[in-house]
Design an enzyme around this catalytic site. Structure first.
Site, short mmCIF file in Angstrom:
data_model
loop_
_atom_site.label_atom_id
_atom_site.label_comp_id
_atom_site.label_asym_id
_atom_site.label_seq_id
_atom_site.Cartn_x
_atom_site.Cartn_y
_atom_site.Cartn_z
N CYS A 38 -45.25 64.40 -16.53
CA CYS A 38 -46.38 64.10 -15.64
C CYS A 38 -46.82 65.37 -14.91
CB CYS A 38 -45.98 63.02 -14.64
SG CYS A 38 -47.31 62.56 -13.51
N CYS A 64 -47.96 64.87 -11.34
CA CYS A 64 -46.84 64.67 -10.40
C CYS A 64 -46.12 65.99 -10.14
CB CYS A 64 -45.82 63.69 -10.95
SG CYS A 64 -46.52 62.24 -11.72
N ASP A 65 -45.83 66.73 -11.20
CA ASP A 65 -44.89 67.85 -11.09
C ASP A 65 -45.51 69.24 -11.26
OD1 ASP A 65 -42.89 65.99 -10.73
OD2 ASP A 65 -42.43 65.84 -12.86
P1 FAD Z 1 -43.22 51.12 -12.84
O1 FAD Z 1 -42.90 52.03 -11.74
O2 FAD Z 1 -43.18 51.60 -14.24
O3 FAD Z 1 -42.27 49.84 -12.69
C1 FAD Z 1 -42.19 48.88 -13.70
C2 FAD Z 1 -41.23 47.81 -13.26
O4 FAD Z 1 -41.28 46.74 -14.20
C3 FAD Z 1 -39.76 48.26 -13.21
O5 FAD Z 1 -39.19 47.78 -12.02
C4 FAD Z 1 -39.12 47.55 -14.41
O6 FAD Z 1 -37.76 47.26 -14.22
C5 FAD Z 1 -39.96 46.28 -14.44
N1 FAD Z 1 -39.97 45.57 -15.71
C6 FAD Z 1 -40.38 46.02 -16.94
N2 FAD Z 1 -40.21 45.05 -17.86
C7 FAD Z 1 -39.68 43.98 -17.20
C8 FAD Z 1 -39.24 42.66 -17.58
N3 FAD Z 1 -39.33 42.26 -18.86
N4 FAD Z 1 -38.74 41.84 -16.66
C9 FAD Z 1 -38.66 42.22 -15.37
N5 FAD Z 1 -39.06 43.44 -14.93
C10 FAD Z 1 -39.54 44.30 -15.84
N6 FAD Z 1 -46.70 59.11 -9.33
C11 FAD Z 1 -47.17 59.66 -8.20
O7 FAD Z 1 -48.08 59.12 -7.59
N7 FAD Z 1 -46.60 60.80 -7.68
C12 FAD Z 1 -45.55 61.42 -8.26
O8 FAD Z 1 -45.08 62.46 -7.79
C13 FAD Z 1 -45.02 60.84 -9.46
N8 FAD Z 1 -43.97 61.41 -10.09
C14 FAD Z 1 -43.50 60.84 -11.23
C15 FAD Z 1 -42.40 61.43 -11.85
C16 FAD Z 1 -41.87 60.88 -12.98
C17 FAD Z 1 -40.69 61.55 -13.65
C18 FAD Z 1 -42.45 59.70 -13.54
C19 FAD Z 1 -41.87 59.08 -14.78
C20 FAD Z 1 -43.56 59.11 -12.94
C21 FAD Z 1 -44.09 59.69 -11.78
N9 FAD Z 1 -45.19 59.14 -11.15
C22 FAD Z 1 -45.66 59.67 -9.97
C23 FAD Z 1 -45.89 57.96 -11.70
C24 FAD Z 1 -45.47 56.70 -10.95
O9 FAD Z 1 -44.07 56.64 -10.89
C25 FAD Z 1 -46.03 55.47 -11.66
O10 FAD Z 1 -47.44 55.59 -11.74
C26 FAD Z 1 -45.68 54.20 -10.91
O11 FAD Z 1 -44.28 54.08 -10.76
C27 FAD Z 1 -46.22 52.98 -11.64
O12 FAD Z 1 -45.82 51.87 -10.91
P2 FAD Z 1 -45.77 50.42 -11.54
O13 FAD Z 1 -45.31 49.54 -10.44
O14 FAD Z 1 -47.02 50.11 -12.24
O15 FAD Z 1 -44.68 50.48 -12.70
#
Ligand code: FAD
Ligand code: NAP
Length: 320
Positions: free
Chosen positions: A136, A139-140
């Site tokens: 990302c 992000c980084d």
């Molecule tokens: P996610 O965070 O992907 O969460 C998905 C959830 O769904 C998880 O809890 C998982 O367990 C759950 N899940 C999946 N399938 C199932 C199932 N079948 N049953 C029950 N639960 C399930 N964004 C920023 O804004 N700033 C940053 O600095 C940043 N740094 C990042 C660094 C890294 C290394 C990564 C990988 C991402 C980064 N991001 C950053 C991006 C950010 O983390 C994501 O955009 C954000 O987390 C998305 O949120 P979300 O809730 O949509 O999904």
């Protein structure tokens, strides 16, 4: 095997699910969040977050989602240690089956299962993740100010990441396994015209090379093999951004909800509404463009507000 019923069932405990929970709980919907295999979501695998509004200094990703969870629980959310393995969207109520055998029933359903970056699987990739290897740039990228960085991939994401990284580095190299990009022409034109970006064609990454020790140098280069000649080389780099696509966690919803060609849940433009009334999608699972914690939180909020309206209209209709 227990049955848990709620007015608002949320699948996923990243920023989207937890924000939906905060809003849903404050609206009296007594939400249940099923956390899945990665409680807290993607932010639990990063360190410094410098772009989430409200914090002048860098905060830690795991801390940020812990705080979101604490806030969600404080206002009345029930958190469940379970993973949904099957779903019935013929409701309301919508029924989800947990890996534990428990059944979760929601008058509304908010899908926040996120997306995961695809990784190459090359040697050193996971060991150097967070120590030079990232998926990302938004992000980084900031952590590689003035450093030499490489981007791996040939699609829109890779080209956008390379262009974005020129904000921080004047030495950006795009590494692609073929001799042409699949990204849009307009992006390609910008890439080729940029004085600080070079492209290495026909190169596959064999290994991420560096020092994984705490306080060590981190990534120092990527070992490449020419996909045409087989010739090996090392490209020095302090940052490597793997940009070969993301995989949304939508296996559960295949054949039940409309997915786009990349597998993301299709929502009505500008809303978190799916084609099924009462079923909403928020965060990275419906957004392949922005993929940020704050945008995930934002759409989680929108989903909760729409869920609340759905419940109110349903209750009103039942009362006649
Ligand atoms: P996610 O965070 O992907 O969460 C998905 C959830 O769904 C998880 O809890 C998982 O367990 C759950 N899940 C999946 N399938 C199932 C199932 N079948 N049953 C029950 N639960 C399930 N964004 C920023 O804004 N700033 C940053 O600095 C940043 N740094 C990042 C660094 C890294 C290394 C990564 C990988 C991402 C980064 N991001 C950053 C991006 C950010 O983390 C994501 O955009 C954000 O987390 C998305 O949120 P979300 O809730 O949509 O999904
Ligand atoms: P993508 O289009 O699937 O491209 C992935 C790239 O990574 C391809 O160039 C592919 O190489 C390469 N790749 C895949 N696996 C690899 C491996 N194991 N080793 C080396 N290289 C590998 O993914 P994306 O760029 O993330 O885009 C996904 C979708 O989002 C697309 O529909 C895209 O248009 C869209 N998107 C749009 C925008 C925008 O509109 N601004 C921005 C980002 C993404 P090959 O080419 O050889 O297959």
């Amino acid at each position: 095997m227990a049955t848990h019923s709620t007015r608002m069932l949320i699948i996923g405990s990243g920023p989207a699910g937890l924000t939906a929970a905060i809003y849903g709980a404050r609206a009296g919907l007594q939400p249940i969040v099923v956390q899945g295999l990665q409680p807290g979501g993607q932010l639990t695998i990063t360190t410094d977050v410098e772009n989430y509004p409200g914090f002048r200094e860098a905060i830690q990703g795991p801390w940020l989602v812990q705080e979101m969870q604490a806030q969600a629980e404080h206002v009345g959310t029930r958190m469940m240690w379970d993973t949904i393995v099957d779903i019935d969207l013929s409701g309301p109520p919508f029924r989800a089956i947990g890996d534990s055998g428990d059944v979760y029933e929601g008058d509304t359903l908010v899908i926040c299962t996120g997306a995961q970056a695809k990784w190459l699987g090359a040697k050193g990739e996971q060991e150097l993740s967070g120590k030079g290897v990232s998926a990302c740039a938004t992000c980084d990228g900031f952590f590689y100010r003035g450093k030499k960085v490489v981007v791996i991939g040939g699609g829109n994401t890779a080209v956008e990441e390379a262009l974005y990284l020129t904000n921080h580095s004047d030495d950006v190299t795009l590494i692609h396994r073929r001799d042409s990009l699949r990204s849009e022409k307009i992006l390609q034109e910008r890439l080729f015209a940029h004085p600080n970006i070079k492209v290495l064609w026909n190169k596959a990454v064999e290994e991420f090379v560096g020092d994984t020790a705490i306080g060590g140098a981190g990534l120092t280069g990527v070992a490449l093999v020419d996909t045409v000649t087989g010739e090996k080389s090392i490209e020095p780099a302090q940052g490597a951004f793997v940009a070969i696509g993301h995989a949304p966690a939508t296996e559960l919803f295949k054949g039940k909800l409309e997915l786009d060609e990349s597998g993301y849940i299709v929502v009505q433009p500008g809303t978190p509404k799916t084609a099924i009334p009462g079923v909403f999608a928020a965060g990275d699972v419906m957004d392949h463009t922005y993929r940020q914690a704050v945008t995930a939180a934002g759409t989680g909020c929108m989903a909760a507000l729409d869920a609340e309206r759905f419940v109110a209209a349903w209750d009103h209709a039942k009362r006649g």
